[in-house]
Structure formats: C-alpha cells, structure tokens
Write a protein that holds these residues in place. Structure first.
Motif, PDB file in Angstrom:
ATOM      1  N   ALA A  38      20.479 -16.096  19.901  1.00  0.00           N
ATOM      2  CA  ALA A  38      21.705 -17.037  20.313  1.00  0.00           C
ATOM      3  C   ALA A  38      22.742 -16.682  19.042  1.00  0.00           C
ATOM      4  O   ALA A  38      23.496 -17.295  19.561  1.00  0.00           O
ATOM      5  N   ALA A  39      22.089 -17.162  18.190  1.00  0.00           N
ATOM      6  CA  ALA A  39      22.801 -17.732  16.781  1.00  0.00           C
ATOM      7  C   ALA A  39      23.342 -16.409  16.389  1.00  0.00           C
ATOM      8  O   ALA A  39      24.817 -15.940  16.466  1.00  0.00           O
ATOM      9  N   LEU A  40      22.722 -15.561  16.735  1.00  0.00           N
ATOM     10  CA  LEU A  40      23.192 -14.114  16.039  1.00  0.00           C
ATOM     11  C   LEU A  40      24.681 -13.401  17.405  1.00  0.00           C
ATOM     12  O   LEU A  40      25.348 -12.934  16.767  1.00  0.00           O
ATOM     13  N   PHE A  41      24.057 -13.653  18.229  1.00  0.00           N
ATOM     14  CA  PHE A  41      25.119 -13.107  19.907  1.00  0.00           C
ATOM     15  C   PHE A  41      26.034 -14.026  19.360  1.00  0.00           C
ATOM     16  O   PHE A  41      27.538 -13.630  19.770  1.00  0.00           O
ATOM     17  N   GLY A  42      26.117 -15.263  18.983  1.00  0.00           N
ATOM     18  CA  GLY A  42      27.397 -16.175  18.932  1.00  0.00           C
ATOM     19  C   GLY A  42      28.246 -15.827  18.075  1.00  0.00           C
ATOM     20  O   GLY A  42      29.174 -15.702  17.582  1.00  0.00           O
ATOM     21  N   SER A  43      27.875 -15.617  16.601  1.00  0.00           N
ATOM     22  CA  SER A  43      27.978 -15.630  15.586  1.00  0.00           C
ATOM     23  C   SER A  43      28.607 -13.393  15.567  1.00  0.00           C
ATOM     24  O   SER A  43      30.141 -13.336  15.311  1.00  0.00           O
ATOM     25  N   TYR A  44      28.539 -12.578  16.575  1.00  0.00           N
ATOM     26  CA  TYR A  44      28.421 -11.480  17.256  1.00  0.00           C
ATOM     27  C   TYR A  44      30.027 -11.628  17.774  1.00  0.00           C
ATOM     28  O   TYR A  44      31.243 -10.925  17.820  1.00  0.00           O
ATOM     29  N   ALA A  56      36.603  -5.343  25.210  1.00  0.00           N
ATOM     30  CA  ALA A  56      35.621  -6.267  26.511  1.00  0.00           C
ATOM     31  C   ALA A  56      35.120  -6.199  26.898  1.00  0.00           C
ATOM     32  O   ALA A  56      34.218  -7.066  27.432  1.00  0.00           O
ATOM     33  N   GLU A  57      34.489  -5.077  27.517  1.00  0.00           N
ATOM     34  CA  GLU A  57      33.246  -4.921  28.212  1.00  0.00           C
ATOM     35  C   GLU A  57      31.856  -5.558  27.275  1.00  0.00           C
ATOM     36  O   GLU A  57      31.054  -6.323  27.881  1.00  0.00           O
ATOM     37  N   THR A  58      31.943  -4.869  26.115  1.00  0.00           N
ATOM     38  CA  THR A  58      31.103  -5.426  25.602  1.00  0.00           C
ATOM     39  C   THR A  58      30.995  -6.643  24.697  1.00  0.00           C
ATOM     40  O   THR A  58      29.945  -6.768  24.783  1.00  0.00           O
ATOM     41  N   TRP A  62      27.802  -9.501  25.894  1.00  0.00           N
ATOM     42  CA  TRP A  62      27.196 -10.226  24.539  1.00  0.00           C
ATOM     43  C   TRP A  62      27.243 -11.554  25.026  1.00  0.00           C
ATOM     44  O   TRP A  62      26.201 -12.894  24.919  1.00  0.00           O
ATOM     45  N   ARG A  63      28.116 -11.892  25.798  1.00  0.00           N
ATOM     46  CA  ARG A  63      28.104 -13.464  26.497  1.00  0.00           C
ATOM     47  C   ARG A  63      26.878 -12.957  27.649  1.00  0.00           C
ATOM     48  O   ARG A  63      26.262 -14.467  27.820  1.00  0.00           O
ATOM     49  N   VAL A  64      26.411 -12.203  28.366  1.00  0.00           N
ATOM     50  CA  VAL A  64      24.957 -11.960  29.240  1.00  0.00           C
ATOM     51  C   VAL A  64      24.372 -12.301  28.642  1.00  0.00           C
ATOM     52  O   VAL A  64      23.294 -13.209  28.457  1.00  0.00           O
ATOM     53  N   VAL A  65      24.299 -11.793  27.269  1.00  0.00           N
ATOM     54  CA  VAL A  65      23.150 -12.088  26.510  1.00  0.00           C
ATOM     55  C   VAL A  65      22.890 -13.706  25.712  1.00  0.00           C
ATOM     56  O   VAL A  65      22.030 -13.646  26.072  1.00  0.00           O
ATOM     57  N   LEU A  66      23.968 -13.850  25.586  1.00  0.00           N
ATOM     58  CA  LEU A  66      24.092 -15.116  25.086  1.00  0.00           C
ATOM     59  C   LEU A  66      23.046 -15.891  26.091  1.00  0.00           C
ATOM     60  O   LEU A  66      22.533 -17.235  25.716  1.00  0.00           O
TER      61      LEU A  66
END
Length: 257
Positions: A38-44, A56-58, A62-66
C-alpha cells in the motif's frame, strides 16, 4: 489459553480443522506485506517519476492495486476482532481468533489503526490530492515503521502457540481414546477366540453323535462364522486406529511465518 474444539460431530477431520486455522493465520500474517505494498503504490501515485509521467491507464491500475491492499488490511482488522467480512473463514475459527484478540487489545488496536491509515491513502489516491496523499503516506509510514510489523508478527506467533497447544491436547485425547479402544478390541479378540473354541468343540461333538448332532453341527458352523467376523472387525478397527494415529502425526510442526 487452549480454546475448545468445534463440535466433534461435525464432519471434519483434525487435519481439515488445522488447515482452516492455519489459512486464517496466513491471512492475518500477510498484513505486513499488504501494508508495504500500500505504501509502495501510494508512493508511485504521489512521487514524480524522473523517467517521465505514467499514462492514465497505468495510474488507474496502481489505484486498483492500492484498493486491493486496503481491502486486505481491513479484512485482517476484522479477523483479529473475530469476524470475516467475506464470510470465507469458518465462524468457529473467527471466534478462536477473536478470543485471542480480546486478550491482546493493543495488537487489535494496531490493526485497526493501520486499516484506517491505509484507507486514508486510498482516498487520497482516488482524489489525486497531493497534499492529502503526502500527509496520509507520512502517517502510514510512521506507524508502519513504529512497530506495527512487530505487532503483526507477535499476534500471529501467539495464534501459533495457541494452535500448537490445542493440537497437543487433541493428540493426547486421541491417544487416550485409542488406548481405550485398543483395550476393548483386545477383549473382543479374546471373545472371538473363545467362540472359535466353542465352535470347534461343538463340531467334534456333532460328528461323534452322527445324525442326532446335525443341528449342533449347523450351530457350530454359525459360531465359526461369527468368530471369523469378530476377528475381521477387530483387525479392521486396529488398522483404522493406526491410520488415524498416522494422520495426526503427519500434521507435523506448525509452519511459523
């Protein structure tokens, strides 16, 4: 504390019940990895990529993973309080974990806090609010590095210790029951031998008296069949007991994580 097992009349083996509890512990243990992701993809989503901005798709992926990490952390927080929002973990397993959580309220509070902090990161990411994302990530990382992972490990270790104690108790009960059954089988085999001897004596007596002992001969045959059936049942029961004992031993030591 050793918690009672579910109703023994339920059609589940000891191995199945052990596997259900182990799977639930694994779900809680993965909170460590989920929090890091969560911290990693939030940082992304928060930091500028020096190689160039993502499309935008990428970012949507990332939001889905988060969100998935946030849902997993929230589920773990519910489990340590004794319930599964997905209702995939059996109720008796949830009760068992909930009892452990009730005895460790600070650990439960840590799970709940991380659930809320992860949710805050998810919300900030959904709105693309840079300031909100910065604050949410900072607090998330502060708590994560401030002993949260150790609390997750300690909580899971406590569940493993409880499970090991319960399994030891199960094995002791199974051994005592096996000894009692074995003693009964020994007596049954003695009865079978006695019946076989009576059958043999009846056969000899029937042959001695000739036609007058024909009825006795029939009874002797029935006694012989009964004795063989008793022996077969006793042998089968001994084999089943040996198999059950082997299954209990095959569970092996708890795979600590």
């Amino acid at each position: 504390m050793v918690h009672p097992l579910p109703n023994p009349l339920v059609a589940e083996t000891d191995a199945e019940r052990f596997a259900q509890r182990r799977s639930a512990i694994d779900l809680i243990a993965t909170t460590r990895a989920r929090t890091i992701r969560a911290a990693l993809f939030g940082s992304y989503l928060f930091r500028v990529n020096p190689l160039g901005p993502e499309d935008a798709e990428t970012r949507a992926q990332w939001r889905v993973v988060l969100r998935e990490q946030g849902e997993a952390v929230a589920r773990a927080a519910s489990l340590v309080q004794g319930s599964d929002p997905l209702q995939a973990v059996p109720g008796w397993v949830c009760d068992w974990i909930g009892q452990h959580g009730a005895a460790h309220p600070r650990s439960v509070a840590a799970f709940v806090e991380m659930r809320d902090l992860t949710h805050a990161v998810v919300i900030a990411a959904e709105g693309d609010d840079v300031r909100q994302m910065r604050d949410a990530l900072a607090e998330h990382l502060r708590v994560g590095r401030g002993g949260f992972f150790e609390k997750v490990t300690a909580f899971c270790d406590g569940l493993w210790a409880d499970l090991d104690a319960t399994r030891h108790q199960e094995l002791e009960h199974a051994a005592a029951a096996g000894q009692a059954i074995t003693k009964t089988l020994g007596r049954l085999e003695q009865i079978g031998k006695h019946v076989r001897l009576v059958s043999l004596n009846a056969s000899v007596e029937a042959a001695r008296v000739g036609d007058a002992g024909r009825g006795l001969g029939v009874i002797a045959v029935e006694f012989k069949t009964l004795a063989e059936e008793i022996q077969m049942l006793a042998t089968t029961a001994r084999r089943d007991i040996a198999a059950m004992t082997g299954n209990s031993a095959d569970l092996g030591p708890s795979p600590r994580r």
